[in-house]
Design an enzyme around this catalytic site. Structure first.
Site, short mmCIF file in Angstrom:
data_model
loop_
_atom_site.label_atom_id
_atom_site.label_comp_id
_atom_site.label_asym_id
_atom_site.label_seq_id
_atom_site.Cartn_x
_atom_site.Cartn_y
_atom_site.Cartn_z
N PRO A 66 0.80 -1.23 0.00
CG PRO A 66 -0.94 -1.60 1.52
CD PRO A 66 0.40 -2.15 1.08
N GLY A 70 -1.27 2.62 -2.61
CA GLY A 70 -2.49 3.02 -1.94
C GLY A 70 -3.23 4.15 -2.63
CG LEU A 71 -3.25 7.86 -2.16
CD1 LEU A 71 -2.43 8.95 -1.49
CD2 LEU A 71 -4.68 8.32 -2.35
CB SER A 72 -3.50 4.90 -8.26
OG SER A 72 -3.70 6.29 -8.18
N GLY A 73 0.07 4.82 -7.20
CA GLY A 73 1.36 5.36 -7.61
C GLY A 73 1.90 4.77 -8.89
CB SER A 75 -1.91 3.53 -12.51
OG SER A 75 -2.42 4.19 -11.38
CB ALA A 76 0.43 8.24 -10.84
CG ASP A 119 -6.28 2.72 -9.42
OD1 ASP A 119 -7.44 2.80 -9.00
OD2 ASP A 119 -5.36 2.17 -8.80
#
Length: 303
Positions: A66, A70-73, A75-76, A119
């Site tokens: 996570p 956890g905040l879609s690292g 895919s970013a 995401d």
């Protein structure tokens, strides 16, 4: 070909996750609190591709999954890289916006990352997006139906996270296999999770934030019932329980590691949320919603 630099923001799955992997529906939005930036430049001598991590910001090891996702690292990073490539080679007009999330996900699958499209859709489109991943759409179009919404429909929201999570849950879960095996509890629960996104869209359009809070709590409760506490993890549960102890609604932003909270009673409740989280050792930030970067010609209709 000129140098390119693009940014992709972290995203919050407001409702419906994780039904995007199960033919469901989701409501997600991007936030400007956290982001990934990719800079693309031609080599001086036309040499091979070289990837240079940032010396300070690009970690090479993580305490937990996570902490990375956890905040879609992941895919970013790939989303920002794709944007650079589209403009570097001047092919943005050749690749439809609705299939770009599939390209990002395919790249991640090659790295062994198991995930859904939510995401990637959020980060490609930006802003607030309602997504329908129904089987009929996926079979006929190859992707879901994605509807941008006005970010001003969102109420004030807060992000809760642990600086160094020590128990963010086990990586593996049996839910996917149980769904494939046709277990009625998992199938019916995922269908309800998907309906929460549809109901949440109506609640946003009506600006019925108490109903939105109820739906957020239900989303987490269903996820907890399906996955179990061992998978979800002690720290993740404590973050949700801290928010709920002051009457705030709370659920995961994605797969865990961070929590989105809604205080339907206003600023006095926010102060209580900040105190209880601080006392529990968690960090709290007011979420800043990132608007869509897409021009109208790329399928982002005017609001």
């Amino acid at each position: 070909m000129t140098e390119q630099e693009h940014r992709a923001y972290a995203r919050v799955g407001l409702l419906g996750n994780p039904s995007d992997m199960y033919g469901g529906k989701t409501l997600s939005f991007t936030i400007s609190n956290f982001w990934a930036t990719v800079h693309l430049a031609p080599s001086d001598d036309g040499g091979p591709l070289v990837i240079r991590p940032h010396p300070r910001h690009d970690l090479v090891d993580f305490a937990s999954l996570p902490q990375l996702a956890g905040l879609s690292g992941s895919s970013a990073i790939i989303c920002a890289a794709l944007s650079c490539l589209l403009d570097f080679y001047n092919v943005r007009h050749l690749i439809k916006v609705e299939i770009r999330p599939n390209i990002i996900l395919d790249a991640e699958k090659e790295l062994g990352i198991v995930a859904g499209l939510q995401d990637r859709v959020a980060q490609v489109y930006g802003g607030l997006v309602y997504m329908d991943f129904g089987k009929e759409h996926m079979d006929t179009l190859g992707h879901g139906v994605y509807t941008p919404l006005d970010i001003n429909l969102l109420p004030p929201l807060h992000l809760i996270y642990a600086d160094n999570p020590s128990d963010s849950g086990k990586v593996h879960s049996t839910v996917r296999q149980r769904w494939l095996d046709g277990e009625e509890f998992i199938i019916s629960s995922m269908e309800e999770v998907a309906r929460l996104a549809l109901d949440g869209r109506k609640a946003l359009l009506d600006k019925n934030y108490r109903e939105l809070a109820r739906l957020m709590n239900r989303n987490f409760d269903l996820r907890r019932q399906m996955f179990g506490d061992d998978v979800i993890g002690t720290v993740n549960i404590k973050m949700v329980e801290a928010a709920r102890s002051v009457g705030a609604a709370a659920k995961f932003t994605g797969s865990g590691g961070a929590v989105v909270a809604l205080c339907p009673d206003g600023e006095a409740q926010v102060l209580l949320l900040e105190k209880v989280c601080r006392d529990a050792g968690f960090l709290v930030q007011r979420i800043q919603v990132a608007p869509s970067p897409l021009p109208l010609t790329e399928g982002n209709p005017p609001f």
